[in-house]
Write a protein that holds these residues in place. Sequence first.
Motif, PDB file in Angstrom:
ATOM      1  N   ILE A   1       5.777  12.027  -1.495  1.00  0.00           N
ATOM      2  CA  ILE A   1       4.412  12.109  -0.974  1.00  0.00           C
ATOM      3  C   ILE A   1       4.192  13.511  -0.429  1.00  0.00           C
ATOM      4  O   ILE A   1       5.047  14.059   0.265  1.00  0.00           O
ATOM      5  CB  ILE A   1       4.195  11.056   0.136  1.00  0.00           C
TER       6      ILE A   1
ATOM      7  N   TYR B   1      -1.841   9.810   6.709  1.00  0.00           N
ATOM      8  CA  TYR B   1      -1.446   8.509   7.258  1.00  0.00           C
ATOM      9  C   TYR B   1      -0.918   8.612   8.686  1.00  0.00           C
ATOM     10  O   TYR B   1      -1.123   7.709   9.490  1.00  0.00           O
ATOM     11  CB  TYR B   1      -0.364   7.870   6.382  1.00  0.00           C
TER      12      TYR B   1
ATOM     13  N   SER C   1      -0.830  14.242   2.227  1.00  0.00           N
ATOM     14  CA  SER C   1      -0.964  12.782   2.218  1.00  0.00           C
ATOM     15  C   SER C   1      -0.229  12.158   3.394  1.00  0.00           C
ATOM     16  O   SER C   1      -0.711  11.208   4.019  1.00  0.00           O
ATOM     17  CB  SER C   1      -0.419  12.201   0.915  1.00  0.00           C
TER      18      SER C   1
ATOM     19  N   GLU D   1       4.590   1.778   1.619  1.00  0.00           N
ATOM     20  CA  GLU D   1       5.717   2.349   0.864  1.00  0.00           C
ATOM     21  C   GLU D   1       6.303   3.548   1.601  1.00  0.00           C
ATOM     22  O   GLU D   1       7.525   3.706   1.651  1.00  0.00           O
ATOM     23  CB  GLU D   1       5.253   2.772  -0.539  1.00  0.00           C
ATOM     24  N   LEU D   2       5.439   4.371   2.182  1.00  0.00           N
ATOM     25  CA  LEU D   2       5.886   5.523   2.947  1.00  0.00           C
ATOM     26  C   LEU D   2       6.705   5.067   4.163  1.00  0.00           C
ATOM     27  O   LEU D   2       7.779   5.602   4.444  1.00  0.00           O
ATOM     28  CB  LEU D   2       4.700   6.373   3.395  1.00  0.00           C
TER      29      LEU D   2
ATOM     30  N   THR E   1      10.345  11.074  -0.342  1.00  0.00           N
ATOM     31  CA  THR E   1       9.340  10.032  -0.564  1.00  0.00           C
ATOM     32  C   THR E   1       8.442  10.341  -1.749  1.00  0.00           C
ATOM     33  O   THR E   1       7.820   9.438  -2.293  1.00  0.00           O
ATOM     34  CB  THR E   1       8.444   9.846   0.681  1.00  0.00           C
TER      35      THR E   1
ATOM     36  N   SER F   1       0.845  -1.193   0.000  1.00  0.00           N
ATOM     37  CA  SER F   1       0.000   0.000   0.000  1.00  0.00           C
ATOM     38  C   SER F   1       0.884   1.248   0.000  1.00  0.00           C
ATOM     39  O   SER F   1       2.071   1.192   0.294  1.00  0.00           O
ATOM     40  CB  SER F   1      -0.896   0.011   1.242  1.00  0.00           C
ATOM     41  N   ARG F   2       0.274   2.371  -0.301  1.00  0.00           N
ATOM     42  CA  ARG F   2       0.995   3.657  -0.295  1.00  0.00           C
ATOM     43  C   ARG F   2       1.544   3.935   1.114  1.00  0.00           C
ATOM     44  O   ARG F   2       2.654   4.433   1.263  1.00  0.00           O
ATOM     45  CB  ARG F   2       0.030   4.764  -0.748  1.00  0.00           C
ATOM     46  N   LYS F   3       0.772   3.576   2.128  1.00  0.00           N
ATOM     47  CA  LYS F   3       1.216   3.765   3.510  1.00  0.00           C
ATOM     48  C   LYS F   3       2.446   2.897   3.795  1.00  0.00           C
ATOM     49  O   LYS F   3       3.407   3.356   4.415  1.00  0.00           O
ATOM     50  CB  LYS F   3       0.075   3.425   4.475  1.00  0.00           C
TER      51      LYS F   3
END
Length: 188
Positions: free
Chosen positions: A36, A44, A40, A8-9, A34, A4-6
């Motif tokens: 992001i 998160y 965003s 990956e972060l 990142t 997920s994007r989270k």
Amino acid sequence: MRPSRKDELIDKALEIFYRDGFHATGMDKLVHETGISKTSMYKYFATKEDLILATLERRHEQFTALLTEGPAARADSPKGQLMASFDTLQEWIASEGFNSCMFIKASSEFQDPSHPIHQMAAMHKRALTEHMANLARKAGAKEPEALARQLMLLKEGAIVTAHIQGKAFAAPDAKDAARTLINLACPE
């Protein structure tokens, strides 16, 4: 399955914090590296500390797997796994990405023992010590908790020594000392 994007972060922030430190890494730097947006990122994680805790949790999972699976793949017996944990340590220290211990860094940057980040670092070290104590018990150590603490001192010392003085001898020297302790504590 794609992370997920989270996730990956968290993974990217882990790399950045591990490389540059926690206090030295601001949100602007995280946003830049990142890719992001701040909006965003804050969606998160409400605070930078929340993101740090998430990265430490991820690192705990990764490192626990490394120090349990690595020795288990190298040795069948608990005593052999205690010794093999120093081979795993050497492999990690010798790796290109080695930059000391993220939990040692976290406890140094967040020194108040009541701070959640310091507490996360302490929890990680307690979990690793308990794992070593369980192996020591299974290996028949007379005082498994004492042996686990001693072995953790060697590991922590090897990590710091490798970071400050160079990688060449830290883990092999720790393994030599561990062999003596393990053989004394766990007679065949």
